[in-house]
Write a protein that holds these residues in place. Sequence first.
Motif, mmCIF file in Angstrom:
data_model
loop_
_atom_site.group_PDB
_atom_site.id
_atom_site.type_symbol
_atom_site.label_atom_id
_atom_site.label_comp_id
_atom_site.label_asym_id
_atom_site.label_seq_id
_atom_site.Cartn_x
_atom_site.Cartn_y
_atom_site.Cartn_z
ATOM 1 N N LEU A 195 0.827 -1.208 0.000
ATOM 2 C CA LEU A 195 0.000 0.000 0.000
ATOM 3 C C LEU A 195 0.855 1.249 0.000
ATOM 4 N N ASN A 196 2.043 1.104 0.603
ATOM 5 C CA ASN A 196 2.948 2.234 0.626
ATOM 6 C C ASN A 196 2.361 3.435 1.368
ATOM 7 N N VAL A 197 1.712 3.146 2.484
ATOM 8 C CA VAL A 197 1.116 4.182 3.321
ATOM 9 C C VAL A 197 1.731 4.052 4.715
ATOM 10 N N PRO A 198 2.050 5.168 5.361
ATOM 11 C CA PRO A 198 2.566 5.074 6.735
ATOM 12 C C PRO A 198 1.569 4.371 7.634
ATOM 13 N N ILE A 199 2.063 3.474 8.463
ATOM 14 C CA ILE A 199 1.197 2.681 9.337
ATOM 15 C C ILE A 199 1.737 2.668 10.754
ATOM 16 N N VAL A 200 0.851 2.806 11.709
ATOM 17 C CA VAL A 200 1.190 2.550 13.109
ATOM 18 C C VAL A 200 0.203 1.514 13.620
ATOM 19 N N THR A 201 0.691 0.498 14.304
ATOM 20 C CA THR A 201 -0.227 -0.465 14.902
ATOM 21 C C THR A 201 -0.363 -0.189 16.392
ATOM 22 N N VAL A 202 -1.544 -0.461 16.908
ATOM 23 C CA VAL A 202 -1.780 -0.393 18.347
ATOM 24 C C VAL A 202 -2.482 -1.678 18.756
ATOM 25 N N TYR A 203 -2.493 -1.942 20.036
ATOM 26 C CA TYR A 203 -3.167 -3.107 20.612
ATOM 27 C C TYR A 203 -2.466 -4.402 20.184
ATOM 28 N N ASN A 204 -2.734 -4.899 18.982
ATOM 29 C CA ASN A 204 -1.998 -6.070 18.515
ATOM 30 C C ASN A 204 -0.815 -5.644 17.653
ATOM 31 N N ARG A 205 0.285 -6.365 17.770
ATOM 32 C CA ARG A 205 1.435 -6.115 16.922
ATOM 33 C C ARG A 205 1.354 -7.023 15.695
ATOM 34 N N ILE A 206 1.866 -6.541 14.579
ATOM 35 C CA ILE A 206 1.935 -7.400 13.394
ATOM 36 C C ILE A 206 3.311 -8.055 13.346
ATOM 37 N N SER A 207 4.324 -7.220 13.281
ATOM 38 C CA SER A 207 5.697 -7.721 13.313
ATOM 39 C C SER A 207 6.598 -6.523 13.520
ATOM 40 N N SER A 208 7.873 -6.768 13.637
ATOM 41 C CA SER A 208 8.783 -5.660 13.905
ATOM 42 C C SER A 208 8.918 -4.744 12.685
ATOM 43 N N ASP A 209 8.323 -5.135 11.571
ATOM 44 C CA ASP A 209 8.363 -4.275 10.386
ATOM 45 C C ASP A 209 7.356 -3.139 10.448
ATOM 46 N N PHE A 210 6.487 -3.174 11.461
ATOM 47 C CA PHE A 210 5.480 -2.119 11.572
ATOM 48 C C PHE A 210 5.607 -1.443 12.928
ATOM 49 N N ILE A 211 5.660 -0.124 12.878
ATOM 50 C CA ILE A 211 5.800 0.617 14.126
ATOM 51 C C ILE A 211 4.625 0.317 15.045
ATOM 52 N N HIS A 212 4.930 -0.015 16.283
ATOM 53 C CA HIS A 212 3.898 -0.402 17.228
ATOM 54 C C HIS A 212 3.932 0.519 18.442
ATOM 55 N N VAL A 213 2.765 0.946 18.879
ATOM 56 C CA VAL A 213 2.667 1.813 20.047
ATOM 57 C C VAL A 213 1.670 1.207 21.018
ATOM 58 N N ASP A 214 2.103 0.936 22.215
ATOM 59 C CA ASP A 214 1.188 0.348 23.195
ATOM 60 C C ASP A 214 1.861 0.275 24.560
ATOM 61 N N VAL A 215 1.072 -0.086 25.554
ATOM 62 C CA VAL A 215 1.679 -0.432 26.832
ATOM 63 C C VAL A 215 2.311 -1.813 26.669
ATOM 64 N N ASP A 216 3.156 -2.168 27.604
ATOM 65 C CA ASP A 216 3.769 -3.495 27.559
ATOM 66 C C ASP A 216 2.943 -4.441 28.429
ATOM 67 N N GLY A 217 1.937 -5.016 27.821
ATOM 68 C CA GLY A 217 0.995 -5.852 28.565
ATOM 69 C C GLY A 217 1.673 -7.008 29.272
ATOM 70 N N ARG A 218 2.710 -7.538 28.656
ATOM 71 C CA ARG A 218 3.430 -8.658 29.246
ATOM 72 C C ARG A 218 4.094 -8.241 30.562
ATOM 73 N N GLN A 219 4.829 -7.154 30.488
ATOM 74 C CA GLN A 219 5.526 -6.688 31.685
ATOM 75 C C GLN A 219 4.541 -6.305 32.780
ATOM 76 N N ILE A 220 3.456 -5.689 32.368
ATOM 77 C CA ILE A 220 2.468 -5.250 33.347
ATOM 78 C C ILE A 220 1.869 -6.446 34.080
ATOM 79 N N MET A 221 1.484 -7.454 33.325
ATOM 80 C CA MET A 221 0.890 -8.629 33.953
ATOM 81 C C MET A 221 1.905 -9.328 34.853
ATOM 82 N N ARG A 222 3.130 -9.352 34.388
ATOM 83 C CA ARG A 222 4.184 -9.961 35.203
ATOM 84 C C ARG A 222 4.299 -9.221 36.538
#
Lengths: 332, 332
Positions: B141-168
């Motif tokens: 698509l060649n459009v800037p993308i930010v993911t939230v909540y679920n991550r796709i992969s490290s190829d897409f910028i992701h913004v979220d809390v660290d649910g894993r660390q928090i639960m730990r």
Amino acid sequence: MIIIASTIKDIAALCGVSEGTVDRALNNRSGISEKTKSRILQAARELDYHPNHLARSLAKGSTYTIGVVCINLSNNFFSLLIEAIEAIAKENGYFINLILTHNDPVREMEGIRYLAGRKVDGLIIFPVGMGKEYEKELKKLNVPIVTVYNRISSDFIHVDVDGRQIMRNAVSYIVQKGYSRVIYMDVGIQNLRRQGINIYSMEERRNGYLEGIKDEMMKEIVLEDFDKDRIIQLVESEKHGKAAVLCSYDVLAIKVLNLFRERGIKVPDQAGIMGFDNIDILKTISPRIQSVDCGIRNLGRKAFSILLRQINKDRNVHDCVIGYSFTEGETL
Amino acid sequence: MIIIASTIKDIAALCGVSEGTVDRALNNRSGISEKTKSRILQAARELDYHPNHLARSLAKGSTYTIGVVCINLSNNFFSLLIEAIEAIAKENGYFINLILTHNDPVREMEGIRYLAGRKVDGLIIFPVGMGKEYEKELKKLNVPIVTVYNRISSDFIHVDVDGRQIMRNAVSYIVQKGYSRVIYMDVGIQNLRRQGINIYSMEERRNGYLEGIKDEMMKEIVLEDFDKDRIIQLVESEKHGKAAVLCSYDVLAIKVLNLFRERGIKVPDQAGIMGFDNIDILKTISPRIQSVDCGIRNLGRKAFSILLRQINKDRNVHDCVIGYSFTEGETL
DNA sequence: TTGAAAGCGGTACCAT
DNA sequence: ATGGTACCGCTTTCAA
């Protein structure tokens, strides 16, 4: 590697045909041989062609998008209604463009202007503005409009439950359950009223309560603040009978339920509670709060289908009153 | 009376100037005399001119609109996050175009295509799709993308809390409060997992729980169904200590609270409850359920601002982890 | 300071 | 069955 989106022109060049022919293939219009058609479709796939809706809409004069102007999404009633509208719109090949107004008429008009400028085919508005000027602005847009929740005036098609009638009936319903007093609770609209913001829906509900009280020849009590002590005092002063609190929306009912629990008032043995809207979260709360189900999905469908008929130049459209039902509750 | 929206051409004709000159006036660009400018603006007002954004965007190649691809609005966490994104976008002169996916990857891709075809400047996605094919489509698509909540992969910028660390950390937090057992509750994702739908966020949270359990050398128990009897049995079997139920999201916590009330289990005397997300409705429920506040407004701002930097060709953007805090609760 | 004209990507009509 | 072309409304560049 820079990717440039391919266009009809690219396909035409690749296939050695004209743009018109490509258009015929892509939108399967008549006047094209199967052979060239499949050749073109193949090329489109190779070039990973995707249409530019901006250009298409500009040329066709319609966008297959409807604008939804809503107050906010924190209110579960609103978000469910928008989900319903989105679903039915999608079924009909329409997308929605959402604007939030947060009860600010200025924001609202900006948003509506934006949507009109984006040439949405129609608007579903949860209005917060009102008045002659406001109406004139909307009419000038020359876009089909359906209002929900708040009404603007009889000049705009309105789709909703009849909150007034429902509240009127609710009073009788409560009385029939043996309550000797019905207190109405209506928090958070004084400010809006003062600012001249459209609170039609909330006022209808309250007027319905007042009518119901007249029907039953009871004494009216309207609480406009969440004054815990006042509520408790009113409930406890009902010595020879039992009081119920009729709330203009469910969140208030939840708060009243908690208050009663806090102060040791048994529900429904010592006092009753009734809400309005039957929001999702009620399902998870016990006791089940008595409420009113407005058939949100149905409301969404009706609002959209009436808008669609306007879009399709059907002159014969009218307001629509949505059916409702009192839910089964354990708080009355 | 039929109203036809006026265009730049109309203004040009009325003023006897060229379209280019009208454009200079309307968008206050240089190279125009004050006199003609004011004459043109006056005419624009008279003709009630409003720009056609479709045409403008087509010509300029940018829309000042970002696409938001969300799962649904019933989830209060989502609707609040969208409100936050809408607010910050508006502050920056951007509008949002919302698509709901309802956990359906097909719907999601259709929606994304639509938004791309409408030439949104960027996308904020709550992904439900995943896999190489999916990623390839998005990249094309060649459009800037930010993911939230679920991550796709490290190829897409992701913004979220660290649910894993928090639960730990939550596990340790609970243990420090004196609980001898932490039960994890995670309802409704088995189906999604089976269908190959992206449930990154929920899995991170659960994995965090498992890590926390290891840290504390406790026994793990994950409940994937809301089995009332099982829950009660687990809680009651904790004779020499006290059990707490750590829920992957708040609605579960509310249900557990009701269950305990139903079965006469005192909270937090006999058992603890902790949720996640700190959704709005918790404010109205008593006792106040212990939860995790993810700073939704902050999350929305960050997601948007990082997207904006991508839109403005800033190459130096990275994932962003949002801060959180344990709320004050009465259920632990 | 202003005008003229060539796009942007499709659509639709008139020829051929 | 196909090609050619004039739009849709606005932006932008090059001349004048």
